[in-house]
Design an enzyme around this catalytic site. Structure first.
Site, PDB file in Angstrom:
ATOM      1  N   HIS A 273       0.826  -1.213   0.000  1.00 28.45           N
ATOM      2  CA  HIS A 273       0.000   0.000   0.000  1.00 28.45           C
ATOM      3  C   HIS A 273       0.862   1.266   0.000  1.00 28.45           C
ATOM      4  O   HIS A 273       0.550   2.239   0.689  1.00 28.45           O
ATOM      5  CB  HIS A 273      -0.943   0.004   1.213  1.00 28.45           C
ATOM      6  CG  HIS A 273      -1.964  -1.092   1.187  1.00 28.45           C
ATOM      7  ND1 HIS A 273      -3.152  -1.009   0.487  1.00 28.45           N
ATOM      8  CD2 HIS A 273      -1.979  -2.329   1.776  1.00 28.45           C
ATOM      9  CE1 HIS A 273      -3.853  -2.118   0.649  1.00 28.45           C
ATOM     10  NE2 HIS A 273      -3.164  -2.943   1.415  1.00 28.45           N
ATOM     11  N   ASP A 328       0.387  -5.408   5.483  1.00 22.69           N
ATOM     12  CA  ASP A 328      -0.601  -6.337   4.929  1.00 22.69           C
ATOM     13  C   ASP A 328      -0.635  -6.251   3.402  1.00 22.69           C
ATOM     14  O   ASP A 328      -0.234  -5.256   2.808  1.00 22.69           O
ATOM     15  CB  ASP A 328      -1.990  -6.021   5.473  1.00 22.69           C
ATOM     16  CG  ASP A 328      -2.461  -4.624   5.089  1.00 22.69           C
ATOM     17  OD1 ASP A 328      -1.677  -3.664   5.281  1.00 22.69           O
ATOM     18  OD2 ASP A 328      -3.585  -4.480   4.581  1.00 22.69           O
ATOM     19  N   GLU A 329      -1.131  -7.290   2.781  1.00 22.04           N
ATOM     20  CA  GLU A 329      -1.484  -7.331   1.359  1.00 22.04           C
ATOM     21  C   GLU A 329      -0.352  -6.878   0.439  1.00 22.04           C
ATOM     22  O   GLU A 329      -0.560  -6.176  -0.537  1.00 22.04           O
ATOM     23  CB  GLU A 329      -2.758  -6.504   1.127  1.00 22.04           C
ATOM     24  CG  GLU A 329      -3.935  -7.038   1.918  1.00 22.04           C
ATOM     25  CD  GLU A 329      -5.205  -6.235   1.798  1.00 22.04           C
ATOM     26  OE1 GLU A 329      -6.284  -6.809   2.056  1.00 22.04           O
ATOM     27  OE2 GLU A 329      -5.127  -5.039   1.461  1.00 22.04           O
ATOM     28  N   ALA A 330       0.851  -7.288   0.795  1.00 22.39           N
ATOM     29  CA  ALA A 330       2.032  -6.967   0.001  1.00 22.39           C
ATOM     30  C   ALA A 330       2.585  -8.228  -0.658  1.00 22.39           C
ATOM     31  O   ALA A 330       2.250  -9.349  -0.263  1.00 22.39           O
ATOM     32  CB  ALA A 330       3.110  -6.326   0.879  1.00 22.39           C
TER      33      ALA A 330
END
Length: 549
Positions: A273, A328-330
């Site tokens: 992000h 997160d979400e990497a």
């Protein structure tokens, strides 16, 4: 016979007319609603006992035991002055001037740091507390008791009327006893400055709403792929976003929040992000994020930049503070030349932790690091497993089995301290509290759960999603107050009732007035772009345009 029949027919007509009128009178007769049923305290106290009788609403009120010159009691005094000052015919004083007294007293018998007791008797109200926060929360309950008792008839339905004799001309106040404290120590609200602009007046309004609902932590998601919400002094980051806040403004927010017993925790994305950072540092791009956007390439240059980012934000915070680092979400990618240096996601977490601790010592801050648990779990270095706070998240009503599974995975004695990520996802356009309710109900079973984060993702439409905060506050303080019934299996009736009661609360609490919220907000934005014409689809900043990969 003809005359008799005519008379009989006429008599029958009169009878039918009379029956019809009586029917209308029956249908139109107002439902009597008692004072207790007009008072909807939010969040609901842990224990409340109403006496059988009410008293006439006091018109001359003394408030004793509060010193508005004390920092921790200033907002409390403003709360009571605000509500009493709007009541026509009511005179009050912060001294012993009138027989009816509202007395605040600090007592060791109140064991919970945020707890209080409130006893309403014929001659006044006695409030006991152990800290200024507890006194403030007692004042919020008192605010609602006063407001609903004085003007609650204004929110009755068209077919309802107050049950008390002489009402609504004559006003009443209930006799009762309340013993109250929160179920969770940390009751947080997350606002997403990485997808939408938040003005300083809007952030301050959010703080006041939070404090009234007894929520005590503001989680500032400072930036994301779309927007950099913080304007750095020694880095180019945020210079492209006219809505980015400065260090001075962040300090102002932290100080303002503290006066309302709210802590501020910034979230500083440190792996995924980060497209709004890659916009200025394209060589640090490692890979797309899990759902688009950008992830850092992990290596020394990235750690060096993170240190510079942390170094400008940490001085703005309180002496004891929490910092959320995202993670997160990497997608894992090493920077060129870093392939054989032993870097792994677990090692990365430890490096980030060490950077924060070093800078915390430099600025004389005690820092607690928070991080998302991520979809596949979050391996932590053993040496910091009890020193950080981990946070799984789920937002949907259908996520109850996944919420239970996440708590079973991360919850338990001697495990890493745990926050529960709840609230509303970006597609809950009208807000929701269902996942928050599940988390808070189930979380009571696990001793390492610190609290819950009520997330409001990807928008600045606080008014439109206010039910997320309102219902979430109920669950965070008193987890079992929003339970469904057997005849309402999907919670439709409960949600409708919550919406209705929230609107009544908005009438008595002007800070939650949607027109005022939207006036502070300015144009609505979602996922980095303005929502409505004439700027519909226009990016708030150039970082909201797709990042070249």
């Amino acid at each position: 016979m003809k005359e008799k029949n005519q008379i009989s027919g006429h008599g029958l007509g009169i009878m039918k007319y009379a029956i019809m009128i009586l029917g209308f009178m029956t249908l139109g007769s107002a439902e009597k609603v008692g004072l207790i049923d007009r008072i909807h305290l939010v969040p609901q106290p842990q224990k409340i006992v109403y006496a059988i009788k009410n008293i006439a609403f006091p018109t001359r009120i003394s408030i004793i035991g509060i010193d508005s010159s004390v920092a921790g009691q200033k907002a409390l005094a403003q709360t009571l002055a605000g509500i009493l000052g709007r009541m026509e015919g009511i005179v009050y004083a912060f001294q012993n001037a009138y027989p009816y007294t509202i007395t605040f007293k600090k007592e060791k018998s109140i064991k919970h740091l945020e707890g209080y007791s409130l006893v309403s008797e014929e001659n006044g109200i006695a409030i006991r507390y152990s800290t200024d926060a507890g006194a403030y929360y007692a004042a919020q309950t008192l605010y609602q008791l006063l407001a609903y008792s004085y003007s609650g008839v204004n929110v009755l339905a068209f077919n309802q009327e107050p049950a008390e004799e002489g009402a609504p001309t004559k006003k009443y106040f209930p006799l009762l006893t309340i013993e109250d404290s929160p179920a969770y120590a940390v009751r947080s609200v997350m606002i997403d400055m990485g997808r939408a602009p938040f003005s300083i007046p809007l952030i301050k309004r959010v703080i006041r709403i939070m404090a009234h609902l007894k929520l005590n932590t503001l989680h500032l998601h400072l930036f994301d792929d779309q927007l950099m919400g913080f304007k750095f002094k020694n880095l180019p980051l945020g210079s492209e976003n006219p809505a980015a806040i400065t260090a001075g403004q962040l300090k102002e927010i932290v100080s303002y929040a503290r006066s309302y017993h709210v802590s501020v925790m910034p979230e500083i994305e440190s792996w995924g992000h980060v497209a709004s950072i890659i916009y200025h540092y394209p060589k640090l791009l490692g890979a797309p994020g899990m759902y688009g956007g950008s992830s850092f390439a992990i290596g020394e240059k990235t750690f060096d930049l993170l240190g510079k980012i942390y170094d400008e934000i940490i001085p703005c915070l309180e002496e004891t503070t929490a910092i959320h680092v995202g993670l997160d979400e990497a997608v894992w990618t090493l920077a060129p030349g870093e392939e054989n240096k032993g870097l792994t996601p677990t090692v990365m977490v430890k490096r980030i932790y060490d950077i924060l601790m070093t800078l915390g010592a430099k600025h004389k801050k005690q820092i607690i690091m928070h991080l998302w648990a991520d979809h596949g779990g979050r391996p932590l270095p053993k040496e910091i497993g009890k020193k950080v706070v981990i946070e799984p998240w789920k937002y949907r009503q259908t996520d109850e089995p996944k919420i239970i599974a996440a708590l079973q995975q991360y919850g338990g004695k001697d495990k890493t301290p745990l926050m529960m990520g709840a609230g509303a996802s970006s597609v809950h356009y009208n807000g929701t509290y269902e996942a928050t309710r599940f988390w808070c109900r189930e979380g009571l079973k696990y001793p390492n759960v610190l609290g819950v984060t009520i997330c409001i993702w990807e928008t600045n439409d606080i008014a439109g999603k206010l039910i997320t905060m309102y219902g979430g506050a109920c669950a965070a303080w008193s987890p079992n107050t929003l339970e469904r019934t057997d005849d309402d299996p999907i919670g439709e009736r409960a949600r409708n009732m919550a919406d209705r009661e929230m609107r009544k609360w908005q009438i008595i609490f002007p800070d939650a007035n949607p027109d005022q919220i939207n006036a502070d907000r300015g144009p609505e934005a979602y996922q980095g772009r303005y929502v409505w014409p004439p700027r519909a689809g226009v990016p708030v900043a150039p970082t909201a345009l797709p990042t070249p990969q």
